[in-house]
Every structure is written in structure tokens, then in C-alpha cells.
Design a protein around this motif. Structure first.
Motif, PDB file in Angstrom:
ATOM      1  N   LEU A  42      38.168  41.502  46.175  1.00  0.00           N
ATOM      2  CA  LEU A  42      38.290  42.452  47.378  1.00  0.00           C
ATOM      3  C   LEU A  42      39.824  43.212  47.029  1.00  0.00           C
ATOM      4  O   LEU A  42      39.784  44.462  47.656  1.00  0.00           O
ATOM      5  CB  LEU A  42      38.510  41.323  48.601  1.00  0.00           C
ATOM      6  CG  LEU A  42      37.408  40.659  49.132  1.00  0.00           C
ATOM      7  CD1 LEU A  42      37.874  39.464  50.033  1.00  0.00           C
ATOM      8  CD2 LEU A  42      36.405  41.242  49.995  1.00  0.00           C
ATOM      9  N   ALA A  43      40.544  42.700  46.506  1.00  0.00           N
ATOM     10  CA  ALA A  43      41.890  43.417  46.210  1.00  0.00           C
ATOM     11  C   ALA A  43      41.395  44.526  45.392  1.00  0.00           C
ATOM     12  O   ALA A  43      41.833  45.926  45.482  1.00  0.00           O
ATOM     13  CB  ALA A  43      42.903  42.435  45.458  1.00  0.00           C
ATOM     14  N   THR A  44      40.518  44.222  44.456  1.00  0.00           N
ATOM     15  CA  THR A  44      39.971  45.417  43.479  1.00  0.00           C
ATOM     16  C   THR A  44      39.333  46.608  44.363  1.00  0.00           C
ATOM     17  O   THR A  44      39.522  47.927  44.004  1.00  0.00           O
ATOM     18  CB  THR A  44      39.134  44.987  42.399  1.00  0.00           C
ATOM     19  OG1 THR A  44      39.752  44.104  41.843  1.00  0.00           O
ATOM     20  CG2 THR A  44      38.604  46.088  41.592  1.00  0.00           C
ATOM     21  N   LEU A  45      38.627  46.116  45.357  1.00  0.00           N
ATOM     22  CA  LEU A  45      37.885  47.166  46.150  1.00  0.00           C
ATOM     23  C   LEU A  45      38.839  47.805  46.937  1.00  0.00           C
ATOM     24  O   LEU A  45      38.912  49.037  47.141  1.00  0.00           O
ATOM     25  CB  LEU A  45      36.795  46.569  47.018  1.00  0.00           C
ATOM     26  CG  LEU A  45      35.416  46.185  46.438  1.00  0.00           C
ATOM     27  CD1 LEU A  45      34.632  45.087  47.659  1.00  0.00           C
ATOM     28  CD2 LEU A  45      34.640  47.113  45.963  1.00  0.00           C
ATOM     29  N   GLY A  46      39.882  47.118  47.282  1.00  0.00           N
ATOM     30  CA  GLY A  46      40.943  48.001  48.187  1.00  0.00           C
ATOM     31  C   GLY A  46      41.640  48.625  47.671  1.00  0.00           C
ATOM     32  O   GLY A  46      42.224  50.033  47.824  1.00  0.00           O
ATOM     33  N   ASN A  47      42.100  48.442  46.059  1.00  0.00           N
ATOM     34  CA  ASN A  47      42.950  49.262  45.288  1.00  0.00           C
ATOM     35  C   ASN A  47      42.109  50.388  45.018  1.00  0.00           C
ATOM     36  O   ASN A  47      42.643  51.727  44.383  1.00  0.00           O
ATOM     37  CB  ASN A  47      43.520  48.564  44.122  1.00  0.00           C
ATOM     38  CG  ASN A  47      44.358  47.689  44.679  1.00  0.00           C
ATOM     39  OD1 ASN A  47      44.959  47.445  45.582  1.00  0.00           O
ATOM     40  ND2 ASN A  47      44.490  46.536  43.688  1.00  0.00           N
ATOM     41  N   SER A  48      40.741  50.542  45.095  1.00  0.00           N
ATOM     42  CA  SER A  48      39.893  51.459  44.370  1.00  0.00           C
ATOM     43  C   SER A  48      39.565  52.540  45.490  1.00  0.00           C
ATOM     44  O   SER A  48      38.929  53.780  45.572  1.00  0.00           O
ATOM     45  CB  SER A  48      38.460  51.189  43.994  1.00  0.00           C
ATOM     46  OG  SER A  48      37.602  50.553  44.941  1.00  0.00           O
ATOM     47  N   GLY A  49      40.087  52.305  46.891  1.00  0.00           N
ATOM     48  CA  GLY A  49      39.987  53.203  47.893  1.00  0.00           C
ATOM     49  C   GLY A  49      39.070  52.686  48.959  1.00  0.00           C
ATOM     50  O   GLY A  49      38.849  53.376  50.083  1.00  0.00           O
ATOM     51  N   THR A  50      38.439  51.610  48.702  1.00  0.00           N
ATOM     52  CA  THR A  50      37.410  51.044  49.571  1.00  0.00           C
ATOM     53  C   THR A  50      38.199  50.733  51.074  1.00  0.00           C
ATOM     54  O   THR A  50      39.195  49.539  50.682  1.00  0.00           O
ATOM     55  CB  THR A  50      36.576  49.866  49.133  1.00  0.00           C
ATOM     56  OG1 THR A  50      35.829  50.638  47.913  1.00  0.00           O
ATOM     57  CG2 THR A  50      35.397  49.274  50.361  1.00  0.00           C
TER      58      THR A  50
END
Length: 232
Positions: A42-50
Motif C-alpha cells: 500500500l505504501a508503494t502504491l501511494g508513493n507511485s501516485g495512486t
């Protein structure tokens, strides 16, 4: 499941759940990973702009912000061929033509390398396409179902009796390898199953269907359920 595939599936699940959101524990069970791994994803998704939101406390969880868009479609060659095989093996399924058109759209936006590998792999998958009813009949049944209008059919039953009936379409059902139109028959004043391959003619009328629902059909046959419940 590869991590890239899991990230995409994770964002899809969050999107489907809308404002309700999902707990990290539920997401972990769904993807067979630890809660820690889910939170890292979830953190990766957030960092990618999601636009992932989180809500702490009882009843909290994670979700996507309203109006969030998804990244472009990304499939593996195997996933692309799986879609091709599924639609090719079921040409008589409801809305099969639209499914084929949808798969073509997906293939068109794949990167050239993936598309080339999918094309090569697809040549190694053969399907025996069963005969399907006429396109005109299928189109009429599909239109009547989607618009919930009465369809007039000429139907020959198993004993050879041919009748013309006005039917209020309720659902399509696949059973024992055959597709059926299930609907309220105004001639018999009852719910009936019509084998699609026995429908000789079908015309959509301007008459709206009544209030008959799927629940009136009863329980589905063994091993059958709505398509939206098949792991989606």
C-alpha cells in the motif's frame, strides 16, 4: 503471484470496494501474504501516485480516493492468452462479441514485446469452437436482457412442439454445456428455461418487463453462480 501483479490486483480490489475500504487483514487473506507485506504494498502504491487513503481505528482500513483512475492495463503474455482462450472457447456465451472486442482493445494497448510473446503463445492453444445460434437471435436476446424488455421468441421444445411466446428475460444460465434464457413466460404465466439453441426467431418488443427477479428462478444448478462472484 508476482509483486507487480499483486500491486495491480490490490488497487483493483480497493477500487471495487469504493468508500467502504478494506482492512489490511482482509487484504492479506485475499492475497495470501502477511499484513506487513500488504502495508508495504500500500505504501508503494501511494508513493507511485495512486491516491490511497487510510482510516485508523475499528471499522477502518484502506481505499482509493473518489474519482481515482487506474494506471494503464498491464498484462503478462499468459494473462493475455488466458483471455483469448476464454472468449474463443465460448462463442455462444451472452455478449461474446463484446468480449472479443474488449480483448482486442486490451491487446492493442500492450507493449510490443508482450504482444509478440502473447501472439506466439496463443498459437500453442487450440480450442474447438461449438456451433452457436444465429447472430440475429443472440443480439435480440442480449438487447432484451440489457434493456429489460419483453422478447418474442419462436421456440421448439424437446418434444418437437413449436410455439411463439412473449418472455420477460431474467437471466442467462449455462447448464450441462448449453446456454439458456430464463424468464417469465407470458404464455404459461410461469418462470421457464429456454435452451437458446432451440430458439428459431427472436424479436425485441417495446414492452418493458415486469417486476420478476432472479430470486424467483430459485437456486442455481450445482456448481453455478453469478459470474461476478467468480473470484472477482
Amino acid at each position: 503471484m508476482k509483486r507487480a501483479e499483486r500491486l495491480h490486483a490490490l488497487s483493483e480490489m480497493l477500487r471495487r470496494n469504493g468508500s467502504r475500504g478494506c482492512s489490511a487483514e482482509r487484504l492479506a487473506r485475499e492475497f495470501g501474504v502477511s499484513v506487513r507485506t500488504v502495508k508495504r504494498d500500500l505504501a508503494t502504491l501511494g508513493n507511485s501516485g495512486t491516491p490511497v487513503w487510510s482510516r485508523p481505528g475499528p471499522g477502518g482500513g484502506y481505499g482509493l480516493a473518489a474519482g481515482a483512475s487506474l494506471p494503464p492495463v498491464s498484462l503478462s503474455p499468459e494473462q493475455a492468452v488466458a483471455l483469448l482462450a476464454a472468449v474463443s472457447a465460448a462463442p455462444d456465451a451472452p455478449y461474446a462479441d463484446l468480449a472479443r472486442a474488449g480483448v482486442r482493445k486490451i491487446l492493442d494497448v500492450l507493449d510490443p514485446g508482450t504482444r509478440a510473446r502473447a501472439h506466439e503463445l496463443a498459437g500453442r492453444v487450440w480450442v474447438d469452437e461449438p456451433p452457436s445460434p444465429s447472430r440475429a437471435i443472440r443480439s435480440a436476446l442480449e438487447e432484451a436482457m440489457a434493456d429489460q424488455r419483453v422478447v418474442r421468441i419462436r421456440y421448439t421444445s424437446g418434444d418437437g412442439t413449436t410455439t411463439t411466446r412473449d418472455v420477460e428475460p431474467v437471466l442467462f444460465a449455462s447448464a450441462s454445456g448449453l446456454w439458456h434464457l430464463v424468464g417469465w413466460c407470458r404464455l404459461r404465466d410461469a418462470m421457464r428455461w429456454f435452451t437458446v439453441s432451440r430458439i428459431e426467431r427472436a424479436t425485441v418488443t417495446r414492452t418493458a418487463c415486469g417486476s420478476h427477479t432472479v430470486h424467483e428462478v430459485g437456486e442455481p444448478p450445482p456448481n453455478a453462480r453469478p459470474v461476478h462472484d467468480r473470484g472477482m
